[in-house]
Design a protein around this motif. Structure first.
Motif, PDB file in Angstrom:
ATOM      1  N   LEU A 225       0.868  -1.179   0.000  1.00  0.00           N
ATOM      2  CA  LEU A 225       0.000   0.000   0.000  1.00  0.00           C
ATOM      3  C   LEU A 225       0.902   1.226   0.000  1.00  0.00           C
ATOM      4  CD1 LEU A 225      -2.965   1.056   0.325  1.00  0.00           C
ATOM      5  CD2 LEU A 225      -2.455   1.263   2.762  1.00  0.00           C
TER       6      LEU A 225
ATOM      7  N   GLN B   8      -0.843   5.237 -15.990  1.00  0.00           N
ATOM      8  CA  GLN B   8      -1.749   4.386 -16.761  1.00  0.00           C
ATOM      9  C   GLN B   8      -1.007   3.221 -17.399  1.00  0.00           C
ATOM     10  OE1 GLN B   8      -4.103   7.114 -19.204  1.00  0.00           O
ATOM     11  NE2 GLN B   8      -5.530   7.302 -17.482  1.00  0.00           N
TER      12      GLN B   8
ATOM     13  N   GLN C 239      -0.486   0.689 -14.693  1.00  0.00           N
ATOM     14  CA  GLN C 239      -1.738  -0.003 -14.386  1.00  0.00           C
ATOM     15  C   GLN C 239      -2.025  -1.091 -15.439  1.00  0.00           C
ATOM     16  OE1 GLN C 239      -5.150   2.635 -12.834  1.00  0.00           O
ATOM     17  NE2 GLN C 239      -3.633   4.115 -13.561  1.00  0.00           N
TER      18      GLN C 239
ATOM     19  N   HIS D  80      -4.072  -0.800  -7.997  1.00  0.00           N
ATOM     20  CA  HIS D  80      -5.198   0.076  -7.637  1.00  0.00           C
ATOM     21  C   HIS D  80      -4.696   1.504  -7.493  1.00  0.00           C
ATOM     22  CE1 HIS D  80      -7.697  -3.410  -6.810  1.00  0.00           C
ATOM     23  NE2 HIS D  80      -6.788  -3.877  -5.985  1.00  0.00           N
ATOM     24  N   LEU D  81      -5.538   2.442  -7.838  1.00  0.00           N
ATOM     25  CA  LEU D  81      -5.208   3.870  -7.723  1.00  0.00           C
ATOM     26  C   LEU D  81      -6.488   4.600  -7.338  1.00  0.00           C
ATOM     27  CD1 LEU D  81      -3.611   6.473  -8.096  1.00  0.00           C
ATOM     28  CD2 LEU D  81      -3.908   6.261 -10.568  1.00  0.00           C
ATOM     29  N   TRP D  82      -6.505   5.099  -6.087  1.00  0.00           N
ATOM     30  CA  TRP D  82      -7.707   5.781  -5.584  1.00  0.00           C
ATOM     31  C   TRP D  82      -7.357   7.194  -5.141  1.00  0.00           C
ATOM     32  CZ3 TRP D  82      -6.793   0.880  -2.817  1.00  0.00           C
ATOM     33  CH2 TRP D  82      -7.540  -0.185  -3.335  1.00  0.00           C
ATOM     34  N   ARG D  83      -8.222   8.122  -5.410  1.00  0.00           N
ATOM     35  CA  ARG D  83      -8.078   9.495  -4.918  1.00  0.00           C
ATOM     36  C   ARG D  83      -8.558   9.552  -3.472  1.00  0.00           C
ATOM     37  NH1 ARG D  83      -5.081  12.786  -6.197  1.00  0.00           N
ATOM     38  NH2 ARG D  83      -5.761  13.582  -8.216  1.00  0.00           N
ATOM     39  N   VAL D  84      -7.812  10.211  -2.605  1.00  0.00           N
ATOM     40  CA  VAL D  84      -8.290  10.502  -1.254  1.00  0.00           C
ATOM     41  C   VAL D  84      -9.264  11.674  -1.367  1.00  0.00           C
ATOM     42  CG1 VAL D  84      -7.646  11.230   1.059  1.00  0.00           C
ATOM     43  CG2 VAL D  84      -6.146   9.694  -0.228  1.00  0.00           C
ATOM     44  N   ALA D  85     -10.507  11.462  -0.982  1.00  0.00           N
ATOM     45  CA  ALA D  85     -11.536  12.493  -1.171  1.00  0.00           C
ATOM     46  C   ALA D  85     -11.152  13.777  -0.448  1.00  0.00           C
ATOM     47  CB  ALA D  85     -12.886  11.989  -0.668  1.00  0.00           C
ATOM     48  N   GLY D  86     -11.108  14.871  -1.206  1.00  0.00           N
ATOM     49  CA  GLY D  86     -10.837  16.181  -0.629  1.00  0.00           C
ATOM     50  C   GLY D  86      -9.382  16.571  -0.571  1.00  0.00           C
ATOM     51  N   GLU D  87      -8.474  15.695  -1.008  1.00  0.00           N
ATOM     52  CA  GLU D  87      -7.048  15.987  -0.902  1.00  0.00           C
ATOM     53  C   GLU D  87      -6.355  15.736  -2.243  1.00  0.00           C
ATOM     54  OE1 GLU D  87      -5.037  14.354   2.514  1.00  0.00           O
ATOM     55  OE2 GLU D  87      -6.937  13.947   3.510  1.00  0.00           O
ATOM     56  N   TYR D  88      -5.238  16.409  -2.458  1.00  0.00           N
ATOM     57  CA  TYR D  88      -4.393  16.138  -3.621  1.00  0.00           C
ATOM     58  C   TYR D  88      -3.466  14.995  -3.203  1.00  0.00           C
ATOM     59  CZ  TYR D  88      -1.690  17.177  -7.872  1.00  0.00           C
ATOM     60  OH  TYR D  88      -1.072  17.108  -9.100  1.00  0.00           O
TER      61      TYR D  88
ATOM     62  N   ASN E 192      -3.264  10.299  -3.060  1.00  0.00           N
ATOM     63  CA  ASN E 192      -3.878   9.033  -3.437  1.00  0.00           C
ATOM     64  C   ASN E 192      -3.391   7.913  -2.533  1.00  0.00           C
ATOM     65  OD1 ASN E 192      -1.722   7.223  -4.773  1.00  0.00           O
ATOM     66  ND2 ASN E 192      -1.397   9.178  -5.834  1.00  0.00           N
ATOM     67  N   TYR E 193      -4.173   6.864  -2.467  1.00  0.00           N
ATOM     68  CA  TYR E 193      -3.743   5.578  -1.923  1.00  0.00           C
ATOM     69  C   TYR E 193      -3.689   4.622  -3.101  1.00  0.00           C
ATOM     70  CZ  TYR E 193      -3.771   6.212   3.155  1.00  0.00           C
ATOM     71  OH  TYR E 193      -3.467   6.577   4.446  1.00  0.00           O
TER      72      TYR E 193
ATOM     73  N   VAL F  32      -2.181   0.580  -4.571  1.00  0.00           N
ATOM     74  CA  VAL F  32      -1.628  -0.737  -4.272  1.00  0.00           C
ATOM     75  C   VAL F  32      -0.764  -1.155  -5.455  1.00  0.00           C
ATOM     76  CG1 VAL F  32      -2.141  -3.174  -3.872  1.00  0.00           C
ATOM     77  CG2 VAL F  32      -3.513  -1.407  -2.762  1.00  0.00           C
TER      78      VAL F  32
ATOM     79  N   PRO G  24     -12.307   8.131   3.030  1.00  0.00           N
ATOM     80  CA  PRO G  24     -13.197   7.992   1.867  1.00  0.00           C
ATOM     81  C   PRO G  24     -12.403   8.137   0.569  1.00  0.00           C
ATOM     82  CG  PRO G  24     -13.542  10.114   2.955  1.00  0.00           C
ATOM     83  CD  PRO G  24     -12.567   9.346   3.800  1.00  0.00           C
TER      84      PRO G  24
ATOM     85  N   ALA H 138     -12.267   8.429  -3.717  1.00  0.00           N
ATOM     86  CA  ALA H 138     -12.995   8.883  -4.898  1.00  0.00           C
ATOM     87  C   ALA H 138     -12.298   8.337  -6.143  1.00  0.00           C
ATOM     88  CB  ALA H 138     -13.043  10.411  -4.939  1.00  0.00           C
TER      89      ALA H 138
ATOM     90  N   HIS I 141     -10.053   8.278  -9.172  1.00  0.00           N
ATOM     91  CA  HIS I 141      -8.842   9.022  -9.519  1.00  0.00           C
ATOM     92  C   HIS I 141      -8.845   9.266 -11.022  1.00  0.00           C
ATOM     93  CE1 HIS I 141      -4.654  10.181  -9.934  1.00  0.00           C
ATOM     94  NE2 HIS I 141      -4.556  10.236  -8.621  1.00  0.00           N
TER      95      HIS I 141
ATOM     96  N   ILE J  16      -7.412   3.603 -14.649  1.00  0.00           N
ATOM     97  CA  ILE J  16      -7.927   3.091 -15.923  1.00  0.00           C
ATOM     98  C   ILE J  16      -9.217   2.304 -15.733  1.00  0.00           C
ATOM     99  CG2 ILE J  16      -5.642   3.036 -16.983  1.00  0.00           C
ATOM    100  CD1 ILE J  16      -5.593   0.020 -16.482  1.00  0.00           C
TER     101      ILE J  16
ATOM    102  N   HIS K  89     -15.378  15.160  -3.549  1.00  0.00           N
ATOM    103  CA  HIS K  89     -14.054  15.512  -4.078  1.00  0.00           C
ATOM    104  C   HIS K  89     -14.162  16.514  -5.224  1.00  0.00           C
ATOM    105  CE1 HIS K  89      -9.818  15.262  -4.682  1.00  0.00           C
ATOM    106  NE2 HIS K  89     -10.029  15.138  -5.985  1.00  0.00           N
TER     107      HIS K  89
ATOM    108  N   LEU L 257     -14.777  19.998  -3.611  1.00  0.00           N
ATOM    109  CA  LEU L 257     -13.648  20.554  -2.864  1.00  0.00           C
ATOM    110  C   LEU L 257     -12.477  20.894  -3.787  1.00  0.00           C
ATOM    111  CD1 LEU L 257     -13.707  18.268   0.301  1.00  0.00           C
ATOM    112  CD2 LEU L 257     -14.405  20.658   0.136  1.00  0.00           C
TER     113      LEU L 257
ATOM    114  N   PHE M 220      -8.326  25.788  -3.285  1.00  0.00           N
ATOM    115  CA  PHE M 220      -7.919  24.395  -3.030  1.00  0.00           C
ATOM    116  C   PHE M 220      -6.399  24.208  -3.003  1.00  0.00           C
ATOM    117  CE2 PHE M 220      -6.987  20.034  -4.550  1.00  0.00           C
ATOM    118  CZ  PHE M 220      -7.578  19.315  -3.533  1.00  0.00           C
TER     119      PHE M 220
ATOM    120  N   ILE N  19      -6.770  20.169   3.744  1.00  0.00           N
ATOM    121  CA  ILE N  19      -8.140  19.715   3.964  1.00  0.00           C
ATOM    122  C   ILE N  19      -8.128  18.314   4.557  1.00  0.00           C
ATOM    123  CG2 ILE N  19     -10.271  19.029   2.778  1.00  0.00           C
ATOM    124  CD1 ILE N  19      -9.866  21.255   0.825  1.00  0.00           C
TER     125      ILE N  19
ATOM    126  N   VAL O  25     -11.083  15.238   5.749  1.00  0.00           N
ATOM    127  CA  VAL O  25     -12.492  14.878   5.608  1.00  0.00           C
ATOM    128  C   VAL O  25     -12.841  13.772   6.604  1.00  0.00           C
ATOM    129  CG1 VAL O  25     -14.137  13.761   4.063  1.00  0.00           C
ATOM    130  CG2 VAL O  25     -12.595  15.517   3.172  1.00  0.00           C
TER     131      VAL O  25
END
Lengths: 94, 94, 94, 94, 94, 94, 94, 94, 94, 94
Positions: C4, C32, C35, C42-50, C52-53, C55, D83, D85, D87, D91, E65, E68, E74, E79, E81
């Motif tokens: 992670l 990309q 990936q 996995h590539l996820w945006r952390v909601a509200g922040e610039y 990511n988390y 894997v 949480p 979101a 990204h 992909i 997201h 925000l 921003f 930030i 959440v």
């Protein structure tokens, strides 16, 4: 593959002395066996603390977790793991 | 006498690329010389970070400080030092 | 082997907008590609922040470091890595 | 909707072994049922720690809380939720 | 679905006053529009700080997201959440 | 006057279940009474945690302390208070 | 109503000396005026730091924020506020 | 009266080398004068860091602040002060 | 000489209620005596917490420690001390 | 070779008073013997806390650990060690 492992031992005062002594003896035996097998490459005492910094040389994350979670003192240790990679300025391979 | 040393490198974006490159080359040369002399016993990259964990084998606190503060990247590193002692379960002397 | 990875992006206001845009475009292309190759699982945006988390699924610590340190935004990211092992209650292999 | 969940398990030494074993067995059964239902999408062990990182796929904050607070080990876990979101460089959809 | 959002504003001294003023005016306009639309349900100043605590009512993590990250300030905000669920002792639905 | 209040509940395992249940029932009754009186304006569960974020509307610091310290679970809660002021971009008064 | 306020001053080196001096002079004048008016009840220097602990006596959270955010050095201060209540063992009212 | 003082020096890269050198020379001269006067009783380098731990012997909090805030590097130091008292097991007076 | 003292009280649930009540009564009596003597100049409750901020006016570090360590609740308090100096903008002497 | 050592003492309420008193008496005797031998060069009480800052003068990391880990209160202390080097502005050798 190398990992730096930081272990802080905190055995609560409610554990009977005999049980604590037995756990420590088992821990020592397992630590020495793993050192002889080359899995636990370095074991250093943090000066002034009931803690150590260690370097493990294992096949990967799974083997590392199996070894650490099997330590007799595992339930009483706060452990943090840092994965180590080859440093470009190192004169020897990891 | 052994010390675990954690070095995080943070070269600000305002440093010109040529100066940064020269500092890094000098740092590498000094790191490799100290490794060959046996003073900088281990040098590992922290996976995913511009940082390293190292083990120094020096006469004491003064020699350690002289070596670290002479590193070309010293002004751009956040360094923390942990003095290491012989662990009673280690099968080899420090 | 899974890791992670938490990446926080902080591009200082002194970086010109064009350079920042170019870095971000290169970052996206590399992300990309990795990936599609299955390395960056996995590539996820952390909601509200610039931030990511992610894997990563790589051969080990060295490959992970090579991939991360080659990212165009690497100099502007604060990265922390958590090695993951098989969980005994997971119904699927890692 | 995805959430990254970090769970650290700390069962105090004062809990009887039988009770702890029963709680762990119930926890495992519930974790596997939720995985089969697709609610608990990923479950990874943090290497070297009695902790996990998980990804939940639920309708929203309320369902997430209902699932987590119903876990048998909930009273003995320190949980933090992030949480997630979509990204823009991913992909695949979340 | 509700989220508590903590925003700390840190505009560096190197940003020209005119640009900062324009950003703040745009931020205010967007904040008031989102409040009128019911997305930004509460907006409170933290006494003594250039910071606020807010409650957003949105469809989920993705909409949160998007809102925000579209705020004019921003890039200059830190930030965090916290997803909120229905409390069993609350006399009103969220 | 508004205050954001963060309450984390930690009832130790040594408290008997009956006593804990009674405390929770009393807590719920008092929380609902204060909500009906308009003093405890909002009460939200932190998703995944035995914790809440609340907003109190009281005459000032003294009334806030009297209400919080009279809660049945007060001895088992870690509480932090943030005083809130009118935000210049808010479209409604506090 | 009393509030303990902790102010840490950090004027970046990029601020011209004349501007800094003018800000400090204005700050001092306003601080002394507010003290004479009884709003800024105590003002103490933290020994060894460019920081102070202060006690404000104001009508509430809004007046506190208006006073603090109007300070000339406000953009260069890190401020934290602790609302104070009457202590049952105090021999004098707040 | 004794105080332990921890000083971390952080001179930003934007300060010209000549100015930094002049500040350091002035700092050294003042540090040595205060040592000779008995005010700055101990001065130790923290191994591996641009930092020191010092012990000051002064009349009280005010004199301590006057000495520290007059140091040429004061604007570039992060200082924390710990007041020291006579220890009942010490064999010598402070 | 003034000191700001922050005291957080944490009496474990294992202390019998009678003993806790006796300790609190003794603490109150001593606190009020010290206030009348002028040593404990201010005593404020932190709103929402079992904690206080106090200002002591004593001869120095030794007297401060003697007073604090003699408090009946001293073994159950987490205390931190900040030495205060005269602020140049204060209109009254400390 | 000098080391700054910070010791925080936390004897849990479950330790019988007689045992605690015996441990403290033994601790005091050992501390005074080590001071007379010149190993424990300074011992200062942190004002307001059950803690001390000490300076040890020993041959190296191993002797330091042997002394500290042999202290009767070692199991109840949180200890942190800072290795000290000669400061270039110090007028006396360490």
């Amino acid at each position: 593959m190398l990992y730096l492992v930081h272990m802080i031992v905190r055995i609560p005062d409610t554990v009977a002395a005999e049980r604590a002594d037995a756990l420590k003896a088992d821990e020592k035996a397992m630590a020495q066996r793993l050192q002889r097998e080359g899995k636990w490459r370095h074991l250093w005492r943090v000066a002034g603390e009931y803690a150590n910094y260690s370097v493990f040389d294992v096949a990967g994350n799974d083997e590392l977790h199996q070894l650490l979670s099997a330590l007799p003192l595992f339930p009483f240790m706060q452990i943090s793991v840092t994965p180590l990679a080859q440093h470009p300025s190192a004169i020897a391979p990891n």
